[in-house]
Design a protein around this motif. Structure first.
Motif, PDB file in Angstrom:
ATOM      1  N   ALA A   4       7.958 -42.490  43.575  1.00 48.14           N
ATOM      2  CA  ALA A   4       8.117 -42.462  41.991  1.00 48.14           C
ATOM      3  C   ALA A   4       8.174 -41.232  41.465  1.00 48.14           C
ATOM      4  O   ALA A   4       7.127 -40.295  41.642  1.00 48.14           O
ATOM      5  CB  ALA A   4       6.655 -43.346  41.501  1.00 48.14           C
ATOM      6  N   ILE A   5       9.066 -40.914  40.580  1.00 45.89           N
ATOM      7  CA  ILE A   5       9.383 -39.500  40.192  1.00 45.89           C
ATOM      8  C   ILE A   5       9.325 -39.650  38.599  1.00 45.89           C
ATOM      9  O   ILE A   5      10.082 -40.354  37.896  1.00 45.89           O
ATOM     10  CB  ILE A   5      10.625 -38.987  40.579  1.00 45.89           C
ATOM     11  N   GLN A   6       8.306 -38.851  37.971  1.00 48.24           N
ATOM     12  CA  GLN A   6       8.438 -38.950  36.786  1.00 48.24           C
ATOM     13  C   GLN A   6       8.397 -37.441  35.766  1.00 48.24           C
ATOM     14  O   GLN A   6       7.599 -36.470  36.308  1.00 48.24           O
ATOM     15  CB  GLN A   6       6.925 -39.379  36.020  1.00 48.24           C
ATOM     16  N   GLY A   7       9.162 -37.342  34.788  1.00 43.48           N
ATOM     17  CA  GLY A   7       9.423 -36.286  34.000  1.00 43.48           C
ATOM     18  C   GLY A   7       8.587 -36.319  32.815  1.00 43.48           C
ATOM     19  O   GLY A   7       7.489 -37.090  32.540  1.00 43.48           O
ATOM     20  N   LYS A   8       9.005 -35.407  31.717  1.00 45.19           N
ATOM     21  CA  LYS A   8       8.388 -35.402  30.427  1.00 45.19           C
ATOM     22  C   LYS A   8       9.238 -35.625  29.300  1.00 45.19           C
ATOM     23  O   LYS A   8       8.894 -35.350  28.288  1.00 45.19           O
ATOM     24  CB  LYS A   8       7.906 -34.022  30.467  1.00 45.19           C
ATOM     25  N   TYR A   9      10.555 -36.052  29.516  1.00 48.51           N
ATOM     26  CA  TYR A   9      11.495 -36.577  28.700  1.00 48.51           C
ATOM     27  C   TYR A   9      10.873 -37.666  27.818  1.00 48.51           C
ATOM     28  O   TYR A   9      10.185 -38.646  28.112  1.00 48.51           O
ATOM     29  CB  TYR A   9      12.900 -37.166  29.052  1.00 48.51           C
ATOM     30  N   ARG A  10      11.104 -37.560  26.329  1.00 45.93           N
ATOM     31  CA  ARG A  10      10.391 -38.652  25.233  1.00 45.93           C
ATOM     32  C   ARG A  10      11.461 -39.455  24.830  1.00 45.93           C
ATOM     33  O   ARG A  10      12.387 -39.235  24.166  1.00 45.93           O
ATOM     34  CB  ARG A  10       9.688 -37.854  24.239  1.00 45.93           C
ATOM     35  N   PHE A  11      11.264 -40.724  25.387  1.00 46.00           N
ATOM     36  CA  PHE A  11      12.174 -41.744  24.736  1.00 46.00           C
ATOM     37  C   PHE A  11      12.001 -42.116  23.226  1.00 46.00           C
ATOM     38  O   PHE A  11      10.936 -42.373  22.936  1.00 46.00           O
ATOM     39  CB  PHE A  11      11.933 -43.132  25.577  1.00 46.00           C
ATOM     40  N   PRO A  12      13.190 -42.314  22.551  1.00 42.53           N
ATOM     41  CA  PRO A  12      13.017 -42.477  20.959  1.00 42.53           C
ATOM     42  C   PRO A  12      12.438 -43.713  20.893  1.00 42.53           C
ATOM     43  O   PRO A  12      12.975 -44.785  21.237  1.00 42.53           O
ATOM     44  CB  PRO A  12      14.622 -42.292  20.587  1.00 42.53           C
ATOM     45  N   ASN A  13      11.244 -43.719  20.253  1.00 39.92           N
ATOM     46  CA  ASN A  13      10.459 -44.903  19.857  1.00 39.92           C
ATOM     47  C   ASN A  13      11.290 -45.739  18.860  1.00 39.92           C
ATOM     48  O   ASN A  13      10.953 -46.662  18.548  1.00 39.92           O
ATOM     49  CB  ASN A  13       9.200 -44.739  19.575  1.00 39.92           C
ATOM     50  N   ARG A  19      16.472 -44.979  47.787  1.00 38.62           N
ATOM     51  CA  ARG A  19      16.344 -46.573  47.925  1.00 38.62           C
ATOM     52  C   ARG A  19      14.628 -46.748  47.691  1.00 38.62           C
ATOM     53  O   ARG A  19      13.898 -45.915  47.993  1.00 38.62           O
ATOM     54  CB  ARG A  19      16.490 -47.130  49.410  1.00 38.62           C
ATOM     55  N   GLN A  20      14.445 -47.967  46.992  1.00 38.33           N
ATOM     56  CA  GLN A  20      13.182 -48.160  46.593  1.00 38.33           C
ATOM     57  C   GLN A  20      12.466 -46.993  45.755  1.00 38.33           C
ATOM     58  O   GLN A  20      11.291 -46.875  46.161  1.00 38.33           O
ATOM     59  CB  GLN A  20      12.267 -48.567  47.805  1.00 38.33           C
ATOM     60  N   CYS A  21      12.863 -46.349  45.067  1.00 40.57           N
ATOM     61  CA  CYS A  21      12.389 -45.252  44.027  1.00 40.57           C
ATOM     62  C   CYS A  21      12.286 -45.662  42.736  1.00 40.57           C
ATOM     63  O   CYS A  21      13.180 -46.591  42.346  1.00 40.57           O
ATOM     64  CB  CYS A  21      13.259 -43.750  44.402  1.00 40.57           C
ATOM     65  N   SER A  22      11.310 -44.991  41.989  1.00 43.94           N
ATOM     66  CA  SER A  22      11.153 -45.280  40.803  1.00 43.94           C
ATOM     67  C   SER A  22      11.544 -43.825  39.815  1.00 43.94           C
ATOM     68  O   SER A  22      10.665 -43.006  40.350  1.00 43.94           O
ATOM     69  CB  SER A  22       9.830 -45.895  40.064  1.00 43.94           C
ATOM     70  N   ILE A  23      12.277 -43.885  39.141  1.00 46.69           N
ATOM     71  CA  ILE A  23      12.541 -42.610  38.233  1.00 46.69           C
ATOM     72  C   ILE A  23      12.604 -42.811  36.746  1.00 46.69           C
ATOM     73  O   ILE A  23      12.934 -43.683  36.111  1.00 46.69           O
ATOM     74  CB  ILE A  23      14.069 -42.073  38.613  1.00 46.69           C
ATOM     75  N   ARG A  24      11.423 -41.998  36.082  1.00 45.07           N
ATOM     76  CA  ARG A  24      11.336 -42.384  34.816  1.00 45.07           C
ATOM     77  C   ARG A  24      10.906 -40.932  33.832  1.00 45.07           C
ATOM     78  O   ARG A  24      10.789 -39.964  34.580  1.00 45.07           O
ATOM     79  CB  ARG A  24       9.988 -43.034  34.568  1.00 45.07           C
TER      80      ARG A  24
END
Length: 212
Positions: A94-103, A155-160
């Motif tokens: 699971a790889i997580q960054g700091k991009y802010r998705f527009p609410n 494979r079987q990764c989560s990227i957010r």
């Protein structure tokens, strides 16, 4: 623990496996949160290499408490970059960054909102410094050669929370970017899920992809 900067430990383990494939070819990430403050660039100083990065359990569907998570605590550069690789496997991470998705995006305006609205001005993202979870050949080769990566399985990764989830060869010089398998992955909270930037790309297989 998600607090300590594990960049040196992670990058040292990766460099050791790349330099000593007969002894160790896999870097294993246990369940928990690994925090890094710089991109993990997989490379062999201008030579081809092979490595396997593996988490404990499938990250596409596992609850957070069971995931092997890499927390990318910075706003420029890739989470994981592969430079001039061959036969690379990245799985169960699971790889997580700091991009802010527009609410402000909702079911009523998603079809009319301009693409520029999805930008997060606090992160740095360009073809020469891509802010993406996994990037294949993010940079030009130091030797000036145009050879690039072939044979990658994600494979079987989560990227957010990146501008781009998976980015293939953003720079205009590197070639190849072929035989890429993106299988059973979950990409969410990004501006673009998958970007392919190399006109020589071939045999790109995307199967059972979840994007939300």
């Amino acid at each position: 623990d998600g607090v300590t900067d594990d960049f040196i430990a992670d990058s040292t383990a990766i460099a050791y496996c790349i330099s000593n494939p007969a002894i160790c070819s896999t870097v294993y990430f246990p369940i928990g949160h690994t925090r890094i403050t710089k991109p993990l660039i997989l490379s062999n100083h201008g030579h081809f290499f092979t490595i396997h990065l593996k988490g404990a359990l499938p990250a596409k569907s596992s609850p957070d408490a069971y995931q092997s998570a890499i927390i990318c605590d910075y706003k420029a550069g890739p989470g994981i970059g592969i430079q001039l690789g061959r036969g690379i496997i990245i799985e169960n991470l699971a790889i997580q960054g700091k991009y802010r998705f527009p609410n402000s995006i909702n079911i009523k305006n998603i079809g009319t909102t301009t693409f520029d609205h999805w930008n997060d001005r606090s992160v740095t993202d360009s073809r020469y410094e891509p802010y993406a979870g996994i990037v294949i050949d993010p940079y030009q080769n130091a030797s000036g050669s145009s050879g690039g990566t072939s044979g990658v399985e994600i494979r079987q990764c989560s990227i957010r929370q990146f501008m781009v989830g998976i980015c293939l060869t953003p720079n205009p010089i590197t070639a190849n970017d072929e035989m890429i398998n993106i299988i059973d992955d979950d990409i969410g909270g990004v501006r673009v899920a998958i970007a392919i930037g190399q006109d020589q790309s071939k045999e790109i297989h995307i199967d059972r992809l979840k994007v939300w």
